[in-house]
Design a protein around this motif. Structure first.
Motif, PDB file in Angstrom:
ATOM      1  N   PHE A  66       0.827  -1.205   0.000  1.00  0.00           N
ATOM      2  CA  PHE A  66       0.000   0.000   0.000  1.00  0.00           C
ATOM      3  C   PHE A  66       0.861   1.255   0.000  1.00  0.00           C
ATOM      4  O   PHE A  66       0.710   2.135  -0.847  1.00  0.00           O
ATOM      5  CB  PHE A  66      -0.935   0.009   1.212  1.00  0.00           C
ATOM      6  N   TRP A  67       1.798   1.359   0.926  1.00  0.00           N
ATOM      7  CA  TRP A  67       2.565   2.583   1.133  1.00  0.00           C
ATOM      8  C   TRP A  67       3.535   2.876   0.002  1.00  0.00           C
ATOM      9  O   TRP A  67       3.868   4.039  -0.246  1.00  0.00           O
ATOM     10  CB  TRP A  67       3.328   2.526   2.456  1.00  0.00           C
ATOM     11  N   LEU A  74      -2.450   0.233 -11.756  1.00  0.00           N
ATOM     12  CA  LEU A  74      -3.694  -0.545 -11.713  1.00  0.00           C
ATOM     13  C   LEU A  74      -4.534  -0.207 -10.484  1.00  0.00           C
ATOM     14  O   LEU A  74      -5.767  -0.259 -10.522  1.00  0.00           O
ATOM     15  CB  LEU A  74      -3.379  -2.042 -11.707  1.00  0.00           C
ATOM     16  N   ARG A  75      -3.881   0.122  -9.372  1.00  0.00           N
ATOM     17  CA  ARG A  75      -4.588   0.292  -8.105  1.00  0.00           C
ATOM     18  C   ARG A  75      -4.794   1.748  -7.719  1.00  0.00           C
ATOM     19  O   ARG A  75      -5.264   2.035  -6.623  1.00  0.00           O
ATOM     20  CB  ARG A  75      -3.803  -0.432  -6.999  1.00  0.00           C
ATOM     21  N   LYS A  76      -4.460   2.651  -8.597  1.00  0.00           N
ATOM     22  CA  LYS A  76      -4.520   4.085  -8.303  1.00  0.00           C
ATOM     23  C   LYS A  76      -5.903   4.535  -7.856  1.00  0.00           C
ATOM     24  O   LYS A  76      -6.046   5.413  -7.016  1.00  0.00           O
ATOM     25  CB  LYS A  76      -4.094   4.841  -9.550  1.00  0.00           C
ATOM     26  N   PHE A  85      -5.452  13.034  -1.453  1.00  0.00           N
ATOM     27  CA  PHE A  85      -4.416  12.928  -0.427  1.00  0.00           C
ATOM     28  C   PHE A  85      -3.606  11.648  -0.597  1.00  0.00           C
ATOM     29  O   PHE A  85      -2.376  11.672  -0.621  1.00  0.00           O
ATOM     30  CB  PHE A  85      -5.037  12.965   0.976  1.00  0.00           C
ATOM     31  N   TRP A  86      -4.293  10.497  -0.717  1.00  0.00           N
ATOM     32  CA  TRP A  86      -3.597   9.219  -0.787  1.00  0.00           C
ATOM     33  C   TRP A  86      -2.804   9.087  -2.080  1.00  0.00           C
ATOM     34  O   TRP A  86      -1.682   8.562  -2.074  1.00  0.00           O
ATOM     35  CB  TRP A  86      -4.573   8.056  -0.620  1.00  0.00           C
ATOM     36  N   ASN A  87      -3.367   9.542  -3.188  1.00  0.00           N
ATOM     37  CA  ASN A  87      -2.624   9.482  -4.444  1.00  0.00           C
ATOM     38  C   ASN A  87      -1.346  10.306  -4.363  1.00  0.00           C
ATOM     39  O   ASN A  87      -0.277   9.851  -4.774  1.00  0.00           O
ATOM     40  CB  ASN A  87      -3.488   9.929  -5.617  1.00  0.00           C
ATOM     41  N   ILE A  94       6.795   6.847  -3.912  1.00  0.00           N
ATOM     42  CA  ILE A  94       7.407   6.194  -5.077  1.00  0.00           C
ATOM     43  C   ILE A  94       8.576   7.039  -5.581  1.00  0.00           C
ATOM     44  O   ILE A  94       9.662   6.511  -5.868  1.00  0.00           O
ATOM     45  CB  ILE A  94       6.363   5.960  -6.186  1.00  0.00           C
ATOM     46  N   GLN A  95       8.385   8.347  -5.671  1.00  0.00           N
ATOM     47  CA  GLN A  95       9.457   9.242  -6.117  1.00  0.00           C
ATOM     48  C   GLN A  95      10.632   9.231  -5.146  1.00  0.00           C
ATOM     49  O   GLN A  95      11.795   9.216  -5.561  1.00  0.00           O
ATOM     50  CB  GLN A  95       8.936  10.674  -6.303  1.00  0.00           C
TER      51      GLN A  95
END
Length: 126
Positions: A66-67, A74-76, A85-87, A94-95
């Motif tokens: 998740f984190w 696919l799960r965006k 907020f979560w996106n 990831i960055q």
């Protein structure tokens, strides 16, 4: 709209740990029982990897699906509430992971990234 009250959400979020997670401990204990010695969450190494072997310059990261955005494209859209907020949060993670990988590679480190579920399903092949 959140289904939990602010207090319930706060308690849920406080329960999420950044170190000492079950998959991380499982991998660490297995490596230790096989005679491998490591440092956990070594702050002297850029990015504070979960496990480090300084002699051979090996950094192991145990990432939660998740984190750290496993199958992110696919799960965006899986988030039901507070999507923006979560996106943003997961994309920043990831960055940051990319930057940490690049810096450790420049310093001559070998990087292993393992998903938490992979450890729980098939520890010995990780």
């Amino acid at each position: 709209m959140d289904k939990l009250t602010k207090e319930q959400r706060r308690k849920n979020m406080q329960a999420n740990k950044s170190t000492g997670t079950k998959p991380e401990l499982l991998l660490a204990k297995t490596l230790f029982s096989r005679g491998h010695r490591y440092r956990k969450n070594n702050r002297s190494v850029y990015g504070k990897p979960d496990l480090t072997f300084k002699k051979i310059k090996l950094a192991i990261f145990v990432d939660g699906e998740f984190w750290h955005g496993k199958d992110w494209e696919l799960r965006k859209d899986d988030h039901k509430t507070n999507k923006e907020f979560w996106n943003n949060k997961i994309e920043r993670n990831i960055q940051r992971d990319i930057v940490v990988n690049e810096e450790l590679t420049k310093q001559g480190w070998t990087i292993l990234k393992v998903w938490g579920k992979e450890i729980q399903k098939d520890l010995l092949n990780c």
